[in-house]
Design a protein around this motif. Structure first.
Motif, short mmCIF file in Angstrom:
data_model
loop_
_atom_site.label_atom_id
_atom_site.label_comp_id
_atom_site.label_asym_id
_atom_site.label_seq_id
_atom_site.Cartn_x
_atom_site.Cartn_y
_atom_site.Cartn_z
N ILE A 402 0.94 -1.21 0.01
CA ILE A 402 -0.01 0.00 -0.05
C ILE A 402 0.84 1.16 0.00
O ILE A 402 1.80 1.41 0.68
CB ILE A 402 -0.85 0.11 1.45
CG1 ILE A 402 -1.72 -1.42 1.23
CG2 ILE A 402 -1.52 1.27 1.31
CD1 ILE A 402 -2.66 -1.34 2.37
N HIS A 403 0.58 2.28 -1.04
CA HIS A 403 1.38 3.53 -0.84
C HIS A 403 2.70 3.20 -1.70
O HIS A 403 2.41 2.67 -2.71
CB HIS A 403 1.51 4.09 0.33
CG HIS A 403 2.07 5.68 0.19
ND1 HIS A 403 0.95 6.43 -0.21
CD2 HIS A 403 2.92 6.30 0.73
CE1 HIS A 403 1.90 7.60 -0.33
NE2 HIS A 403 3.02 7.40 0.54
N ALA A 404 3.82 3.56 -1.03
CA ALA A 404 5.00 3.35 -1.83
C ALA A 404 5.62 2.11 -1.65
O ALA A 404 5.44 1.36 -0.79
CB ALA A 404 6.00 4.18 -1.00
N ARG A 405 6.23 1.62 -2.77
CA ARG A 405 6.94 0.27 -2.70
C ARG A 405 8.55 0.52 -3.49
O ARG A 405 8.51 1.29 -4.40
CB ARG A 405 5.84 -0.76 -3.69
CG ARG A 405 6.44 -2.25 -3.33
CD ARG A 405 5.46 -3.12 -4.05
NE ARG A 405 5.66 -4.57 -3.85
CZ ARG A 405 5.29 -5.40 -4.60
NH1 ARG A 405 4.76 -5.18 -5.48
NH2 ARG A 405 5.44 -6.64 -4.11
N GLY A 406 9.26 -0.14 -2.83
CA GLY A 406 10.57 -0.22 -3.37
C GLY A 406 11.31 0.98 -2.69
O GLY A 406 10.91 1.51 -1.64
N PRO A 407 12.44 1.75 -3.31
CA PRO A 407 13.13 2.95 -2.97
C PRO A 407 12.22 4.21 -2.56
O PRO A 407 11.45 4.24 -3.70
CB PRO A 407 14.32 2.99 -3.79
CG PRO A 407 14.64 1.81 -4.25
CD PRO A 407 13.23 0.97 -4.48
N VAL A 408 11.91 4.72 -1.46
CA VAL A 408 11.07 5.70 -1.24
C VAL A 408 11.56 7.10 -1.50
O VAL A 408 12.52 7.58 -0.55
CB VAL A 408 10.42 5.58 -0.05
CG1 VAL A 408 9.26 6.65 0.29
CG2 VAL A 408 9.78 4.15 -0.03
N GLY A 409 11.43 7.75 -2.39
CA GLY A 409 11.87 9.28 -2.82
C GLY A 409 10.75 10.16 -2.39
O GLY A 409 9.66 9.81 -1.54
N VAL A 410 10.92 11.23 -3.03
CA VAL A 410 9.98 12.26 -3.04
C VAL A 410 8.34 11.74 -3.05
O VAL A 410 7.40 11.98 -2.45
CB VAL A 410 9.94 13.69 -3.80
CG1 VAL A 410 9.17 14.30 -3.69
CG2 VAL A 410 11.27 14.25 -3.45
N GLU A 411 8.08 11.00 -4.11
CA GLU A 411 6.77 10.55 -4.51
C GLU A 411 6.08 9.75 -3.39
O GLU A 411 4.93 9.94 -3.03
CB GLU A 411 6.72 9.71 -5.75
CG GLU A 411 6.98 10.69 -6.97
CD GLU A 411 6.66 9.99 -8.21
OE1 GLU A 411 6.35 8.85 -8.26
OE2 GLU A 411 6.87 10.40 -9.37
N GLY A 412 6.98 9.05 -2.71
CA GLY A 412 6.50 8.26 -1.51
C GLY A 412 6.32 8.80 -0.40
O GLY A 412 5.51 8.32 0.45
N LEU A 413 6.57 10.49 -0.34
CA LEU A 413 6.16 10.96 0.69
C LEU A 413 4.94 12.02 0.54
O LEU A 413 4.99 12.99 1.24
CB LEU A 413 7.41 11.95 1.29
CG LEU A 413 8.62 10.92 1.70
CD1 LEU A 413 9.77 11.82 1.90
CD2 LEU A 413 8.25 9.98 2.59
N LEU A 414 4.45 12.00 -0.54
CA LEU A 414 3.41 12.47 -0.90
C LEU A 414 1.87 11.63 -0.91
O LEU A 414 1.90 10.67 -1.41
CB LEU A 414 3.41 13.15 -2.29
CG LEU A 414 4.48 13.97 -2.54
CD1 LEU A 414 4.83 14.51 -4.01
CD2 LEU A 414 4.33 15.59 -1.95
N THR A 415 0.81 12.49 -0.62
CA THR A 415 -0.37 11.99 -0.61
C THR A 415 -1.21 12.75 -1.71
O THR A 415 -0.63 13.37 -2.63
CB THR A 415 -1.15 11.73 0.85
OG1 THR A 415 -2.54 11.29 0.58
CG2 THR A 415 -1.46 13.10 1.39
N SER A 416 -2.79 12.56 -1.61
CA SER A 416 -3.52 13.53 -2.34
C SER A 416 -4.45 14.24 -1.85
O SER A 416 -4.99 13.95 -0.71
CB SER A 416 -3.98 12.43 -3.51
OG SER A 416 -4.93 11.73 -3.03
#
Length: 443
Positions: A402-416
């Motif tokens: 759920i949410h981010a998967r793999g290396p977590v960069g900027v996109e993984g620290l964002l929601t909507s």
């Protein structure tokens, strides 16, 4: 009187909202100042890090000690990663209808989708920061600048709880980064050094939005079991390399050795090498074993290899699912690719897997069939990293679905968030509006 973790979280949220309101150029300047400051203060950073290393002595494992040590090359890489994050935020320019306009590659408020709900009524789905992040990390001071830079770019407030093994390193890095950011820095990024224990921090589900643990299995599992706050990360890094019957053996040896030796303590280092059974008879398995041993790796025999070679002098693997985090690896045999995939699913951690083969069809079947965060063909598992993926840095690697998967960069620290723009429309039990629900193209 020392500030409590709750007060720090509240200040971080307030500061993050101010950060989101800044122009892109202002955040870019902050990031570049941090990169410059790390290089300018390299001598001080290394001196404080040396204190941590000396005090750690033989009190921590070799794997933790490797993560604790900072070197000039690492500081240079951290600065490069932060500059890469800043560069991604620079406004790009387009020529539209002969007029030059600036379009910001802005991660915050980026439009994901747009729809005309009714005439004069539009709805957008936009990216938005998660809020306040709590990062708990063990003896890895290099994580602090990476995480701080990603928080700046994504507009999130940050609480950092570092391991006591890296207290001196963390303190100097935090001081340098906060000063480089400017007046907002102290409220935006907090290094928790009070007596608040991890257990107390994990109770703050009303002021902390996401926990990202960076550490060993025991730390991550404890956090996952003891908080209501969503947790992003992975407990194990049990990565596999499968050497197919159609592998180029020289290429396979190069990949397998790199995947183990490049940095054995990393979560993306290979922990088990599965070899197609045809390579047992033709000597391929023996060459792979010898290459690993020549590189200083202790090779452990997996269950099937023990059955096929009962007289082998190799030590037995501790279990079918084991993370060494050292110069040790399990070597085992698979009947075919399907058996290798089944073995990976049964005994892996969903982190990173690789197939070495010259058979393109087999490679595609492996890439489609393996259900892990990262799946590679003819490339070392060590590439599973935010910097190497071009993300600039990472807050960690997630095996969550759920949410981010793999290396977590900027996109993984964002929601909507949803943003609606109207001209006086009312619902009136759905009689006051005529719905069109037309999807609109995003320029």
């Amino acid at each position: 009187m020392a500030e409590s973790a709750r007060e720090s979280a509240q200040k971080a949220r307030s500061a993050s909202r101010k950060l989101q309101a800044l122009a892109t150029e202002e955040r870019v300047a902050m990031l570049n100042r941090i990169a410059d400051a790390l290089l300018a203060n390299e001598t001080e950073i290394l001196a404080e890090n040396a204190k941590d290393v000396q005090e750690a002595g033989d009190k921590i494992s070799q794997a933790l000690l490797q993560r604790l040590v900072l070197k000039p090359q690492k500081i240079q890489q951290l600065a490069e990663g932060i500059r890469a994050i800043a560069a991604e935020e620079e406004p790009i320019r387009r020529v539209i209808s002969r007029m030059e306009v600036a379009e910001e590659e802005e991660p915050i408020r980026r439009v994901i989708s747009r729809m005309e709900v009714a005439e004069g009524l539009t709805l957008e789905k936009q990216t938005a920061p998660i809020g306040v992040l709590l990062i708990i990390f063990e003896a890895r001071p290099d994580a602090l600048p990476q995480i701080a830079a990603l928080a700046l770019r994504s507009g999130n407030g940050l609480l950092l709880k570092g391991g006591k093994e890296a207290a001196h390193s963390n303190a100097v890095l935090h001081k340098i980064i906060v000063e480089a950011i400017g007046p907002m820095g102290a409220d935006l990024i907090h290094l928790i050094t009070s007596r608040d224990e991890i257990a107390d921090l994990l109770k703050l589900d009303d002021v902390i939005d996401l926990v990202i643990p960076r550490g060993g299995n025991a730390l991550v599992s404890h956090i996952q079991a003891n908080t209501k706050i969503p947790v992003l990360g992975h407990a194990d890094g049990i990565c596999h390399v499968y050497v197919d019957a159609a592998a180029d053996l020289d290429k396979a040896i190069k990949i397998v050795v790199d995947a183990k030796v490049d940095y054995a303590a990393a979560c993306n280092a290979v922990e088990k090498v599965l070899v197609h059974e045809s390579l047992v008879a033709n000597g391929g398995l023996g060459k792979i074993q010898s290459a690993l041993q020549d590189a200083g790796v202790t090779v452990h025999a997996g269950e099937r290899l023990q059955q096929l070679q009962p007289d082998s002098k190799l030590p037995a693997a501790p279990s079918a699912r084991h993370e060494y985090s050292s110069l040790d690896v399990t070597l085992d045999v698979a009947a075919d690719m399907a058996a290798a995939i089944d073995h990976i699913h049964a005994n892996g951690s969903g982190h990173t897997e690789c197939i070495v083969t010259e058979d393109a069809e087999a490679a595609e079947a492996f890439l489609r069939g393996v259900d892990s965060a990262c799946v590679f063909h003819n490339a070392s598992t060590r590439f599973a990293d935010g910097f190497r993926f071009g993300l600039g840095a990472e807050v960690g690697i997630s095996t969550s679905r759920i949410h981010a998967r793999g290396p977590v960069g900027v996109e993984g620290l964002l929601t909507s968030k949803w943003v609606m723009r109207g001209s006086g429309q009312v619902v009136a039990k759905d009689s006051g509006v005529t719905y069109t629900h037309k999807k609109q193209r995003i320029a």
